[in-house]
Design an enzyme around this catalytic site. Structure first.
Site, PDB file in Angstrom:
ATOM      1  CG  ASP A   7      -1.967   1.208   1.316  1.00 42.39           C
ATOM      2  OD1 ASP A   7      -2.240   1.801   0.546  1.00 42.39           O
ATOM      3  OD2 ASP A   7      -2.261   1.646   2.327  1.00 42.39           O
ATOM      4  CD  GLU A  68      -4.502   0.948  -2.385  1.00 35.40           C
ATOM      5  OE1 GLU A  68      -5.270   0.219  -1.355  1.00 35.40           O
ATOM      6  OE2 GLU A  68      -4.542   2.283  -2.021  1.00 35.40           O
ATOM      7  CG  ASP A 141      -1.006   3.223   6.179  1.00 38.06           C
ATOM      8  OD1 ASP A 141      -1.237   3.930   5.208  1.00 38.06           O
ATOM      9  OD2 ASP A 141      -0.579   3.694   7.218  1.00 38.06           O
TER      10      ASP A 141
END
Length: 183
Positions: A7, A68, A141
């Site tokens: 992420d 991501e 996160d």
């Protein structure tokens, strides 16, 4: 299959490593958040992120990296930093010779929760359930990185299996059998 999910973020970059196979609950191997000093020069922050990711790639030896995908936010400065961190993450995977993939937040949410508009609380709850964790991963996160890894494990692993099924031993498309002859 072992997948490292990332992420990306310039201040906080979530990294989660999951092992498993398509269609089955995975096992969390590791989860970490790489942090950089918001007051440090940009180049130093990107270098710190690269070094942290390289260390984790060497330590956990994933077979694939899933990141991501950056999406537009209202804060342009934030999206630029996230895009820079995403580039570092993709480059780290490529430098390690690993296949890399990107997934939008809604793709990961749909894979994990069955709903592309799930909120962070729902994603964290499902990641905790899927990986059979005793405590939810924190901060968000970390949970998001694990969600990206699970998404790739389930979706990317399936895509890879389908792709390999459609190629022959020479890695080219399979020749169609002659009519009436079995494969």
């Amino acid at each position: 299959m072992r997948v490292m999910g990332i992420d990306p973020g310039l201040t906080r970059c979530g990294v989660g490593v999951v092992e498993g196979r398509p269609g089955a609950p995975g096992k969390m191997v590791a989860v970490e958040v790489i942090r950089t000093d918001p007051e440090a020069p940009l180049a130093d922050r990107l270098l710190a992120l690269d070094e942290g990711l390289r260390r984790l790639l060497e330590e956990f030896e994933p077979e694939a990296v899933a990141v991501e995908r950056v999406f537009s936010q209202h804060n342009v400065a934030s999206v630029i930093g996230t895009a820079q961190a995403s580039g570092v993450a993709l480059l780290a995977g490529a430098k390690s010779g690993l296949p890399t993939a990107t997934y939008t937040p809604s793709e990961a949410k749909a894979a994990i929760c069955g709903n592309g508009t799930a909120d962070k609380r729902q994603v964290t709850a499902m990641v905790t359930r899927i990986l059979r964790l005793t405590d939810p991963p924190k901060p968000a996160d970390a949970a998001d990185a694990l969600a990206i890894a699970i998404c790739h494990l389930w979706r990317g692993g399936l895509k890879a299996k389908l792709a390999s099924a459609s190629t022959g031993p020479d890695h080219g498309p399979r020749a169609s059998p002659r009519r009436g002859q079995p494969r």
